[in-house]
Design a protein around this motif. Structure first.
Motif, PDB file in Angstrom:
ATOM      1  N   ILE A  51       4.833   7.697  -0.572  1.00  0.00           N
ATOM      2  CA  ILE A  51       5.582   6.893   0.393  1.00  0.00           C
ATOM      3  C   ILE A  51       4.834   5.605   0.727  1.00  0.00           C
ATOM      4  O   ILE A  51       3.602   5.607   0.790  1.00  0.00           O
ATOM      5  N   PRO A  52       5.545   4.492   0.920  1.00  0.00           N
ATOM      6  CA  PRO A  52       4.857   3.261   1.337  1.00  0.00           C
ATOM      7  C   PRO A  52       4.225   3.452   2.722  1.00  0.00           C
ATOM      8  O   PRO A  52       4.788   4.152   3.571  1.00  0.00           O
ATOM      9  N   GLY A 108      -3.257   3.729  -3.158  1.00  0.00           N
ATOM     10  CA  GLY A 108      -3.446   2.480  -3.897  1.00  0.00           C
ATOM     11  C   GLY A 108      -2.239   1.595  -3.677  1.00  0.00           C
ATOM     12  O   GLY A 108      -1.360   1.906  -2.865  1.00  0.00           O
ATOM     13  N   TYR A 109      -2.171   0.487  -4.390  1.00  0.00           N
ATOM     14  CA  TYR A 109      -1.045  -0.439  -4.241  1.00  0.00           C
ATOM     15  C   TYR A 109       0.000  -0.170  -5.321  1.00  0.00           C
ATOM     16  O   TYR A 109      -0.338   0.100  -6.468  1.00  0.00           O
ATOM     17  N   GLY A 110       1.277  -0.248  -4.931  1.00  0.00           N
ATOM     18  CA  GLY A 110       2.378  -0.033  -5.871  1.00  0.00           C
ATOM     19  C   GLY A 110       3.453  -1.083  -5.660  1.00  0.00           C
ATOM     20  O   GLY A 110       3.394  -1.861  -4.704  1.00  0.00           O
ATOM     21  N   PRO A 111       4.477  -1.115  -6.532  1.00  0.00           N
ATOM     22  CA  PRO A 111       5.537  -2.128  -6.399  1.00  0.00           C
ATOM     23  C   PRO A 111       6.248  -2.020  -5.049  1.00  0.00           C
ATOM     24  O   PRO A 111       6.418  -0.931  -4.510  1.00  0.00           O
ATOM     25  N   TYR A 112       6.663  -3.174  -4.513  1.00  0.00           N
ATOM     26  CA  TYR A 112       7.375  -3.234  -3.221  1.00  0.00           C
ATOM     27  C   TYR A 112       8.678  -2.441  -3.322  1.00  0.00           C
ATOM     28  O   TYR A 112       9.434  -2.583  -4.280  1.00  0.00           O
ATOM     29  N   PRO A 158       0.827  -1.208   0.000  1.00  0.00           N
ATOM     30  CA  PRO A 158       0.000   0.000   0.000  1.00  0.00           C
ATOM     31  C   PRO A 158       0.865   1.265   0.000  1.00  0.00           C
ATOM     32  O   PRO A 158       1.851   1.341   0.723  1.00  0.00           O
ATOM     33  N   MET A 159       0.468   2.218  -0.825  1.00  0.00           N
ATOM     34  CA  MET A 159       1.198   3.495  -0.933  1.00  0.00           C
ATOM     35  C   MET A 159       0.297   4.622  -0.446  1.00  0.00           C
ATOM     36  O   MET A 159      -0.920   4.575  -0.589  1.00  0.00           O
ATOM     37  N   GLU A 160       0.913   5.641   0.131  1.00  0.00           N
ATOM     38  CA  GLU A 160       0.171   6.801   0.637  1.00  0.00           C
ATOM     39  C   GLU A 160       0.737   8.067   0.001  1.00  0.00           C
ATOM     40  O   GLU A 160       1.911   8.125  -0.359  1.00  0.00           O
ATOM     41  N   ILE A 161      -0.129   9.078  -0.099  1.00  0.00           N
ATOM     42  CA  ILE A 161       0.376  10.423  -0.380  1.00  0.00           C
ATOM     43  C   ILE A 161       0.429  11.123   0.970  1.00  0.00           C
ATOM     44  O   ILE A 161      -0.580  11.186   1.680  1.00  0.00           O
ATOM     45  N   ALA A 162       1.612  11.586   1.362  1.00  0.00           N
ATOM     46  CA  ALA A 162       1.755  12.292   2.640  1.00  0.00           C
ATOM     47  C   ALA A 162       1.914  13.777   2.350  1.00  0.00           C
ATOM     48  O   ALA A 162       2.786  14.173   1.566  1.00  0.00           O
TER      49      ALA A 162
END
Length: 618
Positions: A448-449, A476-480, A404-408
């Motif tokens: 950021i993850p 949303g989900y992004g590459p590890y 999971p990725m976040e916009i901070a």
């Protein structure tokens, strides 16, 4: 034939956290005559549970209703925090418009964008309320421009762009069409809602259709479904069917037990309700959010948005420490299991999975979401242990790991922006935007993850000396993004069980910051402080001074202890590492190692290093 119900308006109050939604609802209730003249009132009357009142945040969406000049206005107060976004998403299906509350100083914030986007996607009409206009540093005109820019960014249609602006001070109880016109009541806001929010429409002659958008729970009557009547009429003792848009096979016949409408802060029993009415229904045992109550002859479901999936999980387990069972009322796995599954009755964003009889995997939308559940359970007398929060990974069609990725969004004074960029970059954050904002602040935008933010908030407050504001939004989900180390410092661990003594603490305090003072029960493997070095340190805080018959000049000097670092629940959850647990009791929070025995702990550490080395080679 579809008709409009002009005597009703259904509206949700949406905003960023702490912009004054709940205080605004307070004033609408007070000025509509809901309360008696001599009734004793508290502030933020809609924040009904203790944690909401203490933290000043709304956690659960709540329904109320006021009457204004013959029009019934159903109001839903929604949470502003991203972790409770699941609450906002579904209640918007019950309303025809929203009141967007924006702080006259802070302006549009990340969560403002999140909740407004949800409203615009559903084509809801908007009334903008610029709140806190009585603040000395308020800048209402600039905030109006910011809101219009945001509406254009989110592709609002022409009708939404022509939304009315009302200027208000919820605390002082006034709203104005012009910030300087001197009006001292909330009438302009009531007028804006009645004139600009469309009346609900539907076909009163059609078959009954009602979408359940919220679930409440009561010990006496069980689950209570809350929703808006879209078509037809719903009556007490009516034979209905339950269907679900996302579960085509679901079809169950039910009977309506009791029916309630909202009046002020109360639920009032009614015999029937027509189109546009927001009602609560009891007597249906297995009712869920997204279920449509319809006629058995022509069962037709109403589409609804699927609730976003959880992104973070923790293990809740039975406390097995040497001090287990001494402070809690409910300590067994049966008690913990019942309480967690009871929470699922009202919290739709939560998932509970039984890993074994003594351990449950609990998944939610964020650290705050889970910490509120832990705090509630603790206050109710439960004793248990929790592991470090971990993100939930997905795998794509090529079996590649996704996270999971976040916009901070970070608002910091200019002098601290370098430190924040350095820290978040070290946590796999990618700086995607940097803009100067009012008052010597800079707004930083990071991709950021989610795991990069675990345990960061406390560090952030220290780095910005309490002046920074950090908001996140699930992207949303992004590459590890690769491995990450959460903590650069080790723990100070108690070497033996007993009671902490001043002499032992005095010897230990040079090793780092201690979490306990003298006279505290400790056990071997319990974490009692934060080491200044990267590795763990074992100390004996139960050690007493050996008495001899030799006098020395310094023998009788008083030992001076540094005050212990007392940590809140959130700080403890941020601090613990992957090999540690947090022991939660009604009276204490104790951090401990998962493996208490030092020899077994050492062996496990060697085994983990070997596994990591083998994985790197393979």
């Amino acid at each position: 034939m579809r008709t409009k119900r002009e005597d009703i308006r259904n509206v949700a109050i949406i905003a960023h956290v702490d912009h004054g939604k709940t205080t605004l609802v307070d004033q609408l209730l007070r000025q509509s005559g809901v309360f008696r003249a001599n009734q004793e009132l508290v502030d933020r009357v809609m924040d009904s549970n203790d944690i909401e009142r203490e933290r000043g945040i709304t956690i659960l969406s709540k329904n109320t209703a006021v009457n204004y000049n013959g029009t019934k206005i159903n109001i839903i107060d929604t949470p502003g925090h991203a972790d409770f976004g699941g609450e906002v998403e579904r209640v918007l299906k019950m309303v025809n418009g929203v009141v967007l509350v924006v702080d006259a100083f802070e302006g549009t914030m990340p969560q403002t964008r999140f909740v407004l986007r949800k409203a615009l996607e559903l084509s809801l009409d908007v009334v903008v309320c610029v709140n806190k206009c009585d603040r000395p540093e308020a800048r209402p005109d600039e905030v109006v421009d910011e809101v219009l820019e945001l509406l254009m960014d989110l592709d609002a249609n022409e009708r939404q762009l022509e939304c009315p602006f009302v200027f208000a001070s919820a605390r002082s109880g006034w709203a104005r069409n012009d910030v300087n016109d001197g009006n001292m009541d909330m009438k302009p806001l009531f007028e804006a809602i009645v004139n600009h929010i469309p009346a609900p429409e539907g076909d009163p002659e059609a078959d009954t259709q009602l979408l359940i958008s919220t679930i409440d729970y009561n010990e006496y009557v069980g689950r209570i479904g809350v929703g808006k009547v879209d078509n037809g009429t719903i009556r007490v003792n009516q034979e209905c069917a339950i269907v679900n848009h996302h579960e085509p096979d679901k079809l169950r016949k039910v009977k309506i037990g009791k029916l309630y409408e909202f009046e002020g802060l109360n639920r009032v029993e009614v015999k029937e309700a027509g189109i546009g009415s927001i009602v609560a229904i009891s007597g249906i045992s297995d009712i869920h959010i997204g279920d449509t109550i319809t006629s058995p002859e022509h069962p037709e479901s109403i589409p609804f948005q699927k609730i976003s999936e959880p992104t973070i999980s923790m293990n809740f387990m039975v406390n097995d420490s040497p001090l287990a069972g001494q402070e809690g009322t409910y300590v067994t796995s049966r008690h913990i299991r019942e309480r967690l599954f009871k929470e699922l009755n009202t919290d739709v964003s939560l998932r509970v999975e039984e890993l074994n009889p003594d351990c449950f995997k609990v998944s939610g939308r964020g650290e705050l979401h889970l910490s509120v559940l832990i705090e509630n359970m603790r206050r109710e007398g439960y004793e248990f242990a929790v592991s470090k929060a971990e993100v939930i990974y997905h795998y794509d069609e090529r079996n590649k790991k996704q996270e999971p990725m976040e916009i901070a969004y970070v608002d910091v004074p200019d002098e601290f922006s370098g430190a924040v960029i350095q820290k978040l970059s070290g946590r796999k954050g990618e700086l995607v935007g940097m803009t100067p904002i009012h008052g010597g602040y800079t707004r930083l935008e990071f991709n950021i993850p989610s795991r990069g933010l675990i345990g960061y908030r406390g560090e952030f407050m220290t780095d910005t000396k309490g002046n920074g504001i950090l908001n996140t939004e699930f992207e949303g989900y992004g590459p590890y993004k690769g491995d990450m180390f959460y903590r650069k410092t080790g723990s100070i661990i108690a070497y033996e069980s007993g009671e902490s003594i001043t002499y032992g603490l005095f010897q230990a305090q040079d090793r780092g910051a201690l979490f306990i003072g003298p006279g505290v029960k400790v056990y071997a493997g319990m974490v009692i402080g934060q080491s200044g070095k990267s590795e763990d340190v074992e100390v004996n805080v139960c050690k007493t001074k050996k008495l001899t018959n030799t006098r020395s000049s310094s023998a009788d000097e008083a030992l001076k202890l540094v005050p212990p670092k007392i940590m809140s629940l959130e700080q403890c959850l941020e601090f613990i590492d992957t090999d540690e647990l947090l022991e939660v009791t009604p009276e204490n929070l104790r951090i401990r190692k998962k493996i208490l025995d030092p020899m077994l702990r050492k062996r496990d550490m060697i085994r983990q290093k070997q596994l990591a080395a083998n994985a790197a080679q393979g």
